[in-house]
Design an enzyme around this catalytic site. Structure first.
Site, PDB file in Angstrom:
ATOM      1  N   GLU A   1     -49.342 -94.062  64.517  1.00 37.37           N
ATOM      2  CA  GLU A   1     -48.832 -93.348  63.352  1.00 37.37           C
ATOM      3  C   GLU A   1     -48.798 -91.839  63.607  1.00 37.37           C
ATOM      4  O   GLU A   1     -47.969 -91.126  63.039  1.00 37.37           O
ATOM      5  CB  GLU A   1     -49.694 -93.691  62.129  1.00 37.37           C
ATOM      6  CG  GLU A   1     -49.105 -93.278  60.798  1.00 37.37           C
ATOM      7  CD  GLU A   1     -47.833 -94.031  60.418  1.00 37.37           C
ATOM      8  OE1 GLU A   1     -47.449 -95.006  61.096  1.00 37.37           O
ATOM      9  OE2 GLU A   1     -47.201 -93.619  59.427  1.00 37.37           O
TER      10      GLU A   1
ATOM     11  N   HIS B   1     -42.474 -93.867  66.637  1.00 38.13           N
ATOM     12  CA  HIS B   1     -43.149 -95.103  67.079  1.00 38.13           C
ATOM     13  C   HIS B   1     -42.463 -95.655  68.332  1.00 38.13           C
ATOM     14  O   HIS B   1     -43.111 -96.090  69.277  1.00 38.13           O
ATOM     15  CB  HIS B   1     -43.065 -96.167  65.982  1.00 38.13           C
ATOM     16  CG  HIS B   1     -44.005 -95.962  64.834  1.00 38.13           C
ATOM     17  ND1 HIS B   1     -45.366 -95.861  64.998  1.00 38.13           N
ATOM     18  CD2 HIS B   1     -43.776 -95.876  63.491  1.00 38.13           C
ATOM     19  CE1 HIS B   1     -45.939 -95.723  63.793  1.00 38.13           C
ATOM     20  NE2 HIS B   1     -44.994 -95.712  62.869  1.00 38.13           N
TER      21      HIS B   1
ATOM     22  N   HIS C   1     -39.063 -91.181  61.844  1.00 36.09           N
ATOM     23  CA  HIS C   1     -40.400 -91.781  61.844  1.00 36.09           C
ATOM     24  C   HIS C   1     -40.483 -92.955  62.827  1.00 36.09           C
ATOM     25  O   HIS C   1     -41.331 -92.979  63.724  1.00 36.09           O
ATOM     26  CB  HIS C   1     -40.739 -92.245  60.423  1.00 36.09           C
ATOM     27  CG  HIS C   1     -42.091 -92.869  60.283  1.00 36.09           C
ATOM     28  ND1 HIS C   1     -43.176 -92.200  59.772  1.00 36.09           N
ATOM     29  CD2 HIS C   1     -42.552 -94.108  60.605  1.00 36.09           C
ATOM     30  CE1 HIS C   1     -44.239 -92.986  59.789  1.00 36.09           C
ATOM     31  NE2 HIS C   1     -43.884 -94.163  60.290  1.00 36.09           N
ATOM     32  N   GLU C   2     -39.586 -93.899  62.659  1.00 40.78           N
ATOM     33  CA  GLU C   2     -39.633 -95.072  63.541  1.00 40.78           C
ATOM     34  C   GLU C   2     -39.317 -94.670  64.978  1.00 40.78           C
ATOM     35  O   GLU C   2     -39.829 -95.269  65.926  1.00 40.78           O
ATOM     36  CB  GLU C   2     -38.677 -96.170  63.048  1.00 40.78           C
ATOM     37  CG  GLU C   2     -38.965 -96.695  61.632  1.00 40.78           C
ATOM     38  CD  GLU C   2     -40.403 -97.155  61.386  1.00 40.78           C
ATOM     39  OE1 GLU C   2     -41.046 -97.608  62.353  1.00 40.78           O
ATOM     40  OE2 GLU C   2     -40.890 -97.022  60.246  1.00 40.78           O
TER      41      GLU C   2
HETATM   42 ZN    ZN Z   1     -45.321 -95.659  60.793  1.00 43.05          ZN
END
Ligand code: ZN
Length: 510
Positions: A304, A278, A274-275
């Site tokens: 996101e 980003h 997830h990160e």
């Molecule tokens: Zn996030």
């Protein structure tokens, strides 16, 4: 034709402001990773001082004087000066600088400093209150932050609801009126789907994810996946923090964090992915535009969308695990012995209403957001009092997910956002989910055999596509314009809804 070069008098002070903001971001990163607990109050002062300086520089008469030459400060329209024709980057830059300037100008500097300090303190009290399962401990700080955010909305001005003023900060152009029908549509499809899943004879056993997994090995595996995604460790770091996050000081220094639980294989793994999503966005911003809005991400919903696409569309797909499961099995051969990739795929996609948003499956996740969206509106509009929050939270959990937290830590205290004053942030998570699938479907159309590439571990084809289509543009286009450029249409919940119905229909044999 006038270009960015013609705007140097404006971009030079903007670059200085960005450097101050980067320094403040580094202090925040340190606060979340390595700072000793005793440093909290002094750190709050350091960060709020820097933010006050950055704010004052942005609303300075010098910048106003420059901007007023080219832009009508009331409306944001470019002036029709004879001889001024702007190329696209210059036009976008003026549009976005005006947006930042006019918003900042409405806030008094002492208010900005006070808000920053109170949020920094509230965040630390929140963390303690959460450890102690004691909402009452956090309540005075929450009241302060809430009233400051209501004040901020009044300063900023709004139509219909003060909450709209706060939404627009995170997702330019978004309003309650636009979000509500979207949420109603999603709820109308997700709730019946969830019911069907709960009545399905297919019961997924995910105990394989909750054995004991060596923490160093988990981190090593997370790092390996990040590298495969194209996250550049020459321009990044992976550290530990209580709540995983990504921060950027420049496209050449973008940091991600994760957390590791010995008895939960998913926490470190999926927070890394997830990160990492980003992080790829921030590493993919054009360094030539650093310091200007064109070197900044377009919105939080877009940000996101990148993390959720990697986490869910890729990281929870069969194709991804066709390549990575044998490696995971080799890393944890004792725990995963005799369990095949199909069992693993089902386990990581198990749908089950749960108390904690960040651990929710991709289907029930959006119900957590709807609950927060409703509560935030009521708080900001003054219909709900802060002291009533735990009860309201628990009632809504029962209504939406059919479960009730047994304490505040797994209920109303679970998220850091309100302590940071980030009211209006949560809806961007659901927007991110919707955007993520809309973009991913487009990527599948445009990248030949994308899923075969992923199944061969070639994740960077997707990273390159995202870089070309989204990352490098920064705020050149508005979120809606960029969505139309990438996919040919505005934000549409249908791709997401079809995707979950198809995926979970198959897993649960509906
Ligand atoms: Zn996030």
């Amino acid at each position: 034709m006038k270009t960015l070069k013609s705007l140097e008098a404006l971009t030079t002070p903007l670059l200085e402001i960005q450097r101050i903001n980067s320094a403040a971001a580094l202090l925040s990163w340190d606060q979340e990773t390595y700072m000793p607990a005793g440093g909290g109050e002094a750190r709050a002062e350091q960060i709020s001082t820097l933010q006050g300086i950055a704010h004052q520089k942005l609303i300075s008469p010098d910048i106003e004087k420059l901007l007023v030459n080219w832009v009508d400060l009331e409306t944001g329209e470019l002036r029709d000066n004879p001889g001024d024709t702007w190329d696209e980057p210059a036009r976008s830059l003026l549009r976005e600088v005006w947006r930042d300037f006019s918003r900042a100008k409405k806030l008094p500097s002492d208010f900005v400093v006070r808000l920053s300090r109170e949020c920094s303190l509230a965040q630390q009290v929140w963390a303690e209150a959460k450890d102690n399962h004691a909402f009452s401990q956090f309540l005075p700080n929450l009241r302060t932050v809430l009233s400051l955010k209501q004040q901020e909305a009044e300063y900023l001005g709004y139509r219909e609801s003060p909450y709209n003023a706060l939404l627009d900060v995170y997702e330019p152009g978004s309003t309650i009126a636009a979000l509500r029908p979207l949420f109603v549509q999603i709820k109308g499809r997700l709730v019946p789907l969830l019911k069907k899943i709960q009545q399905s004879p297919v019961k997924i056993d995910d105990t394989m994810l909750f054995h004991t997994f060596d923490q160093a090995r988990q981190l090593e595996f997370g790092r390996l996946v990040l590298i495969a995604m194209g996250y550049d460790f020459e321009r990044g770091r992976l550290d530990l923090s209580a709540h995983p996050f990504t921060t950027s000081f420049h496209p050449t220094d973008v940091r991600v964090t994760t957390r590791v639980h010995e008895h939960d294989l998913q926490s470190c793994l999926f927070s890394c992915i997830h990160e990492g999503g980003h992080g790829l966005y921030d590493q993919g911003l054009d360094p030539r535009y650093f310091g200007t809005p064109l070197g900044d991400s377009v919105s939080l919903g877009f940000h996101e969308s990148q993390s959720r696409m990697w986490e869910n569309c890729v990281g929870r797909s069969r194709a991804f695990w066709r390549f990575f499961y044998p490696m995971l099995q080799a890393t944890f051969h004792h725990q995963l012995r005799g369990l095949d990739g199909e069992q693993f795929y089902a386990a990581i996609n198990r749908v089950k209403p749960s108390l904690i948003r960040v651990e929710a499956d991709e289907l029930t996740y959006n119900l957590h957001i709807m609950l927060r969206f409703e509560i935030e509106q009521d708080l900001i509009e003054g219909r709900t009092r802060a002291e009533d929050l735990p009860g309201i939270w628990n009632r809504k959990m029962e209504e939406y997910l059919g479960i009730v937290p047994s304490n505040d830590a797994e209920g109303v205290l679970q998220d850091v956002h309100w302590s940071l004053g980030a009211f209006g942030y949560f809806p961007t998570y659901t927007l991110g989910n919707l955007y993520s699938v809309q973009f991913y479907e487009q990527a599948k159309l445009e990248i030949p055999h994308l899923e075969d590439e992923i199944a061969a571990g070639q994740l960077m084809v997707l990273q390159r596509w995202l870089g070309q289509k989204i990352h490098r543009w920064g705020r050149m286009f508005t979120p809606d314009h960029l969505t139309r450029r990438v996919t040919g249409k505005s934000l549409d919940p249908e791709p997401f809804l079809s995707y979950v119905e198809k995926k979970y229909g198959e897993i649960y044999k509906l």
